[in-house]
Design an enzyme around this catalytic site. Structure first.
Site, short mmCIF file in Angstrom:
data_model
loop_
_atom_site.label_atom_id
_atom_site.label_comp_id
_atom_site.label_asym_id
_atom_site.label_seq_id
_atom_site.Cartn_x
_atom_site.Cartn_y
_atom_site.Cartn_z
CG HIS A 1 6.79 -10.60 -12.17
ND1 HIS A 1 5.46 -10.33 -12.00
CD2 HIS A 1 7.38 -10.30 -10.97
CE1 HIS A 1 5.25 -9.87 -10.76
NE2 HIS A 1 6.40 -9.85 -10.12
CD GLU B 1 14.55 -7.11 -7.22
OE1 GLU B 1 13.49 -6.55 -7.43
OE2 GLU B 1 14.66 -8.02 -6.38
CE LYS C 1 4.97 -12.66 -6.87
NZ LYS C 1 5.48 -11.32 -6.88
CG HIS D 1 4.27 -5.28 -10.76
ND1 HIS D 1 4.69 -6.42 -10.14
CD2 HIS D 1 5.38 -4.52 -10.93
CE1 HIS D 1 6.00 -6.35 -9.93
NE2 HIS D 1 6.44 -5.20 -10.40
CB ALA E 1 -0.92 -0.02 1.22
CG ASP F 1 20.07 2.95 -28.55
OD1 ASP F 1 18.99 2.63 -28.02
OD2 ASP F 1 21.01 3.41 -27.90
CE LYS G 1 7.91 -4.04 -14.14
NZ LYS G 1 8.53 -3.02 -13.29
C1 BG6 Z 1 7.64 -8.52 -6.94
C2 BG6 Z 1 8.50 -9.51 -6.21
O1 BG6 Z 1 6.54 -9.17 -7.49
O2 BG6 Z 1 8.39 -7.90 -7.97
C3 BG6 Z 1 9.73 -8.84 -5.66
O3 BG6 Z 1 7.77 -10.10 -5.15
C4 BG6 Z 1 10.45 -8.05 -6.73
O4 BG6 Z 1 10.61 -9.79 -5.10
C5 BG6 Z 1 9.49 -7.17 -7.51
O5 BG6 Z 1 11.43 -7.25 -6.10
C6 BG6 Z 1 10.18 -6.56 -8.73
O6 BG6 Z 1 9.34 -5.63 -9.36
P1 BG6 Z 1 9.96 -4.46 -10.23
O7 BG6 Z 1 8.77 -3.79 -10.83
O8 BG6 Z 1 10.73 -3.59 -9.31
O9 BG6 Z 1 10.84 -5.12 -11.24
#
Ligand code: BG6
Length: 476
Positions: free
Chosen positions: A242, A218, A150, A180, A18, A390, A184
């Site tokens: 994702h 990440e 999820k 989500h 949230a 590019d 994007k």
């Molecule tokens: C979430 C995961 O769904 O997506 C996280 O639970 C992850 O672990 C995140 O960090 C990444 O989202 P984004 O939009 O920052 O790539």
């Protein structure tokens, strides 16, 4: 709750999702006029004991930098109701608050959107409460919709069970399973790129493409989320949802039309063409230090990195490996799709070593797409080098603000567009691909190899990519 969120104890309207995503997205929708006072009201619900102003002050803290005038107008749209997730008192109070607002509003139609930023373990009970106490009264035109986050289950059986439980309470058209990544900008662009460009149409198949990688990295670990993460692991956290959604858009056939059902039909079909993953084509990793988190068991084998190969059995893709790779605590933060083409037959320039054509779609950060080409190196010699065509969004669309994924998806829900949400049969097909592998991991048949935080991940993953055909060029 989960998703981006922190520990399970801080869920609901006062939780982490949230804070980081939902309220900022609502504010931005408000700021752009999609949510207007007099038309929309926001009720926060959670267990914490808070006043309306208490919640508003918290939200103010999440929206640093917003102009004061807009912000205070926005905050006036928000009320707070506290209650538990499994008994009628709280939800009865919530319904009363909503009904009072509706009665005072000019609108004829009552539209109720529930956003469950909660641990999935409470979905069935919360949905039951909503169904029993908080539905749009049938005496009024309007609707009730529910957004869920999820993880939708842990494997095929548990996901099917959850689907069946929710399916008894709500119709499929009322359920918005959010992923989500589908909000994007560059993920949404995949459909356009694929089906609106003559350039790619004839090339997008096994005759021309050697392999495709879909990569998520990440540069931070599971900080503060170890307890949640350890029960799921990177495959359930990132790859099964994702990256698999991105895979669908890259691999599916052209939908009959842009109707959400037509698009989702094609996704289901391509998912059903994928065999369950062969454990010979999997590398798992766990970064050193992951188990230092006190909420993670000392003997955890949960992968924080995984690379898996998807094999699609259809006319377009037979023999083309799709390498899906995701890792935490790596050397960079990046998500991209790399489509690698085959070598040019008859290499008269002797330039094969310089690398192949590649089409790279960088989802984040710094949205971009580029094609790696072999060109003549400028100068007197007839020498070749790799260069790029590019399209970097930062350059080409300098004055365009790219909307946040959550902003777009909440708006889609208000508008009733399910295109970018996961359908029940799609979810099932997704779990079918991963469940045997996940069970093998849970049974300890596959071990996660250690890797250094801040590295590229286990070297075995690069070896796997090379083994199935990926040729690394400069500037990975
Ligand atoms: C979430 C995961 O769904 O997506 C996280 O639970 C992850 O672990 C995140 O960090 C990444 O989202 P984004 O939009 O920052 O790539």
């Amino acid at each position: 709750g989960t998703g981006h969120a922190g520990s399970r104890s801080r869920a609901g309207a006062s939780g982490d999702l949230a804070k980081k995503k939902t309220f900022p997205a609502l504010y931005h929708l408000f700021d752009q006029g999609f949510i207007q006072s007099g038309e929309v009201h926001i009720f926060g619900y959670a267990r914490s004991n808070l006043s309306d102003d208490g919640l508003r002050e918290r939200i103010r803290g999440y929206l640093k930098g917003a102009p004061e005038e807009d912000l205070s107008e926005f905050l006036q749209l928000i009320k707070y109701v506290s209650g538990s997730y499994d008994n009628g008192d709280g939800f009865g109070k919530l319904n009363k608050a909503i009904s009072e607002y509706e009665a005072s509003s000019k609108s004829e139609s009552y539209r109720r959107l529930f956003y469950l930023a909660l641990p999935p373990s409470v979905y069935p009970s919360v949905c039951k409460m909503i169904r029993t106490y908080c539905m749009n009264p049938s005496s009024h035109p309007g609707w009730t919709r529910v957004i869920v986050e999820k993880p939708f289950g842990k494997d095929l059986d548990s996901a099917e069970e959850l689907s069946a439980q929710l399916g008894e309470l709500f119709e499929e058209h009322q359920l918005y399973r959010i992923d989500h990544y589908l909000g994007k900008e560059l993920v949404q662009n995949l459909l356009v790129l694929r089906f609106a460009n003559r350039l790619f149409l004839p090339l997008w198949n096994r005759d021309n493409i050697d392999n495709i990688q879909i990569v998520f990295r990440e540069d931070f670990g599971t900080e503060g989320r170890g307890g949640y993460f350890d029960q799921y692991g990177i495959i359930r956290d990132i790859i099964q949802n994702h990256l698999l959604q991105v895979f669908c858009l890259v691999a599916m056939e052209k939908p009959v039309s842009l109707k959400p059902e037509h698009i989702r039909d094609e996704k289901v079909k391509v998912l059903q063409s994928v065999n369950p993953i062969n454990i010979e084509e999997v590398v798992l990793g766990q970064y050193d230090g992951y188990k230092d988190d006190p909420t993670v068991p000392d003997d955890s084998n949960t992968p924080t990195f995984a690379s898996v190969v998807l094999r699609v059995h259809n006319e377009r893709w037979e023999g083309v490996p799709f390498i899906l790779k995701a890792g935490k605590a790596l050397n960079s933060r990046k998500a991209e799709v790399r489509v690698q083409f085959k070598d040019v037959p008859g290499d008269i320039f002797k330039c094969k070593k310089q690398g192949r054509n590649e089409f790279v779609i960088r989802l984040q950060p710094s949205e971009a797409m580029y094609v790696k080409l072999t060109v003549k190196k400028p100068g007197l010699e007839m020498a070749t080098e790799q260069s790029e065509l590019d399209l970097s969004y930062g350059m080409r669309y300098q004055n365009v603000k790219i909307p946040e994924a959550y902003e777009r998806l909440i708006l889609d829900t208000i508008r009733g567009d399910q295109q970018h949400f996961v359908r029940r049969d799609e979810l099932k097909a997704a779990w079918q691909i991963f469940t045997p592998l996940l069970h093998d991991i849970d049974d300890g048949k596959l071990k996660a190899v250690p890797y250094q935080p801040g590295s590229r991940g286990p070297k075995e993953a690069d070896e796997l990519s090379a083994r199935v055909g990926y040729v690394q060029t400069h500037g990975y």
